[in-house]
Design a protein around this motif. Structure first.
Motif, mmCIF file in Angstrom:
data_model
loop_
_atom_site.group_PDB
_atom_site.id
_atom_site.type_symbol
_atom_site.label_atom_id
_atom_site.label_comp_id
_atom_site.label_asym_id
_atom_site.label_seq_id
_atom_site.Cartn_x
_atom_site.Cartn_y
_atom_site.Cartn_z
ATOM 1 N N VAL A 1 -25.255 -44.958 -66.406
ATOM 2 C CA VAL A 1 -24.882 -43.679 -67.010
ATOM 3 C C VAL A 1 -26.126 -43.015 -67.585
ATOM 4 O O VAL A 1 -26.876 -43.629 -68.348
ATOM 5 C CB VAL A 1 -23.838 -43.880 -68.129
ATOM 6 N N VAL A 2 -26.350 -41.758 -67.224
ATOM 7 C CA VAL A 2 -27.534 -41.046 -67.712
ATOM 8 C C VAL A 2 -27.182 -39.988 -68.758
ATOM 9 O O VAL A 2 -28.030 -39.560 -69.537
ATOM 10 C CB VAL A 2 -28.309 -40.385 -66.544
ATOM 11 N N GLU A 3 -25.923 -39.561 -68.778
ATOM 12 C CA GLU A 3 -25.492 -38.588 -69.783
ATOM 13 C C GLU A 3 -23.976 -38.604 -69.862
ATOM 14 O O GLU A 3 -23.289 -38.866 -68.871
ATOM 15 C CB GLU A 3 -25.979 -37.183 -69.413
ATOM 16 N N VAL A 4 -23.455 -38.341 -71.065
ATOM 17 C CA VAL A 4 -22.000 -38.317 -71.271
ATOM 18 C C VAL A 4 -21.605 -37.012 -71.944
ATOM 19 O O VAL A 4 -22.131 -36.658 -72.999
ATOM 20 C CB VAL A 4 -21.519 -39.502 -72.132
ATOM 21 N N GLU A 5 -20.674 -36.317 -71.315
ATOM 22 C CA GLU A 5 -20.093 -35.106 -71.906
ATOM 23 C C GLU A 5 -18.679 -35.455 -72.370
ATOM 24 O O GLU A 5 -17.837 -35.856 -71.565
ATOM 25 C CB GLU A 5 -20.044 -33.971 -70.886
ATOM 26 N N THR A 6 -18.434 -35.324 -73.663
ATOM 27 C CA THR A 6 -17.144 -35.711 -74.220
ATOM 28 C C THR A 6 -16.325 -34.487 -74.592
ATOM 29 O O THR A 6 -16.670 -33.751 -75.510
ATOM 30 C CB THR A 6 -17.333 -36.596 -75.463
ATOM 31 N N ASN A 7 -15.238 -34.277 -73.859
ATOM 32 C CA ASN A 7 -14.321 -33.173 -74.160
ATOM 33 C C ASN A 7 -12.944 -33.715 -74.521
ATOM 34 O O ASN A 7 -11.919 -33.170 -74.113
ATOM 35 C CB ASN A 7 -14.218 -32.237 -72.951
ATOM 36 N N LEU A 8 -12.931 -34.790 -75.286
ATOM 37 C CA LEU A 8 -11.671 -35.401 -75.697
ATOM 38 C C LEU A 8 -11.088 -34.665 -76.896
ATOM 39 O O LEU A 8 -11.807 -34.344 -77.842
ATOM 40 C CB LEU A 8 -11.894 -36.873 -76.057
ATOM 41 N N LYS A 9 -9.791 -34.439 -76.865
ATOM 42 C CA LYS A 9 -9.101 -33.789 -77.970
ATOM 43 C C LYS A 9 -8.374 -34.837 -78.807
ATOM 44 O O LYS A 9 -7.805 -35.781 -78.265
ATOM 45 C CB LYS A 9 -8.106 -32.756 -77.453
ATOM 46 N N VAL A 10 -8.410 -34.651 -80.120
ATOM 47 C CA VAL A 10 -7.725 -35.566 -81.021
ATOM 48 C C VAL A 10 -6.310 -35.054 -81.256
ATOM 49 O O VAL A 10 -6.114 -33.941 -81.727
ATOM 50 C CB VAL A 10 -8.476 -35.694 -82.364
ATOM 51 N N PHE A 11 -5.321 -35.866 -80.913
ATOM 52 C CA PHE A 11 -3.917 -35.484 -81.083
ATOM 53 C C PHE A 11 -3.587 -35.424 -82.567
ATOM 54 O O PHE A 11 -3.842 -36.372 -83.314
ATOM 55 C CB PHE A 11 -3.010 -36.492 -80.383
ATOM 56 N N ASP A 12 -3.022 -34.318 -83.021
ATOM 57 C CA ASP A 12 -2.747 -34.149 -84.448
ATOM 58 C C ASP A 12 -1.259 -34.133 -84.772
ATOM 59 O O ASP A 12 -0.858 -33.850 -85.895
ATOM 60 C CB ASP A 12 -3.387 -32.848 -84.964
ATOM 61 N N GLY A 13 -0.401 -34.463 -83.796
ATOM 62 C CA GLY A 13 1.034 -34.445 -84.053
ATOM 63 C C GLY A 13 1.577 -35.778 -84.527
ATOM 64 O O GLY A 13 2.685 -35.858 -85.036
ATOM 65 N N GLY A 14 0.807 -36.857 -84.310
ATOM 66 C CA GLY A 14 1.231 -38.192 -84.747
ATOM 67 C C GLY A 14 2.236 -38.810 -83.804
ATOM 68 O O GLY A 14 3.007 -38.132 -83.132
ATOM 69 N N GLY A 15 2.174 -40.131 -83.712
ATOM 70 C CA GLY A 15 3.185 -40.877 -82.959
ATOM 71 C C GLY A 15 3.068 -40.810 -81.464
ATOM 72 O O GLY A 15 4.008 -41.146 -80.758
ATOM 73 N N ILE A 16 1.901 -40.390 -80.945
ATOM 74 C CA ILE A 16 1.798 -40.264 -79.501
ATOM 75 C C ILE A 16 1.756 -41.625 -78.828
ATOM 76 O O ILE A 16 2.184 -41.797 -77.708
ATOM 77 C CB ILE A 16 0.548 -39.434 -79.130
ATOM 78 N N ASN A 17 1.225 -42.626 -79.544
ATOM 79 C CA ASN A 17 1.209 -43.980 -79.023
ATOM 80 C C ASN A 17 2.188 -44.839 -79.817
ATOM 81 O O ASN A 17 1.872 -45.354 -80.873
ATOM 82 C CB ASN A 17 -0.190 -44.603 -79.128
ATOM 83 N N ALA A 18 3.398 -44.966 -79.350
ATOM 84 C CA ALA A 18 4.396 -45.770 -80.050
ATOM 85 C C ALA A 18 4.024 -47.244 -79.956
ATOM 86 O O ALA A 18 3.283 -47.656 -79.085
ATOM 87 C CB ALA A 18 5.767 -45.539 -79.418
#
Length: 200
Positions: free
Chosen positions: A167-184
């Protein structure tokens, strides 16, 4: 009356002198301790912390210190080691600056192998409670998109991707879920991978 006043003035004078001498002594001790940190001490401490750090592969990293300025050099196989080593060096007492001359080795790994290793690393890491992450790789450049549960997971995903060889470069476009409970509880971690390349 005059005698009492003279005695009081003498006491005040002695107290002031003691306070002044105490301040001078503390300053002397402080300066002595500051001078006690040599470039050699800094070099050894930086090397020790690099070896201990879980995010740095320090086998071939060389450390030199002159006037409190630390120079890092040598080859590494992963992007994370190159980027994180200066952070470790700056944490050492006495370091006035860091010059990063670490070289990232570019292997002959295919994009498919890089992508597969990132997928496996993300799935294996128990701290990465992922909802959905899309991984695209092109010529060693990685793009991460999707949704995670927290900022800590977002940073972890980026670190894991950077720790993969090739890996020579990483572009991170991850969004943080703010509604809660997405991973039961008990929900299986899942990574959705697109067949598109990173340029799309």
């Amino acid at each position: 009356m005059n005698k009492n006043r003279s005695t009081a003035l003498n006491l005040v004078g002695k107290t002031g002198t003691m306070i002044l001498l105490g301040g001078v002594l503390l300053a002397f001790v402080f300066l002595s301790q500051a001078r006690a940190i040599t470039d050699r001490d800094i070099t050894w401490e930086v090397l020790a912390r690099l070896i201990e750090d879980e995010w740095v592969s320090s086998h071939f990293i060389e450390v030199e210190t002159e006037g409190g300025i630390v120079t890092l050099s040598g080859p590494v196989e992963d992007l994370l080691s190159k980027e994180h080593a200066p952070v470790v060096a700056r944490s050492v007492k006495g370091v006035r600056g860091v010059i990063n001359r670490i070289r990232l080795l570019h292997g002959d790994r295919s994009d498919a192998h890089i992508k597969a290793e990132i997928e496996e690393a993300l799935l294996d890491d128990t701290a990465a409670e992922l909802n959905e992450v899309t991984i695209k790789v092109r010529d060693g450049f990685v793009r991460l998109t999707g949704t995670v549960d927290s900022l800590a997971e977002k940073q972890l995903c980026e670190r894991i991707a950077k720790s993969v060889r090739g890996v020579v470069e990483v572009e991170t476009n991850l969004k943080v879920f703010d509604g809660g409970g997405i991973n039961a509880a008990g929900q299986q971690k899942r990574i959705a991978n697109s067949g598109e390349d990173a340029s799309s």
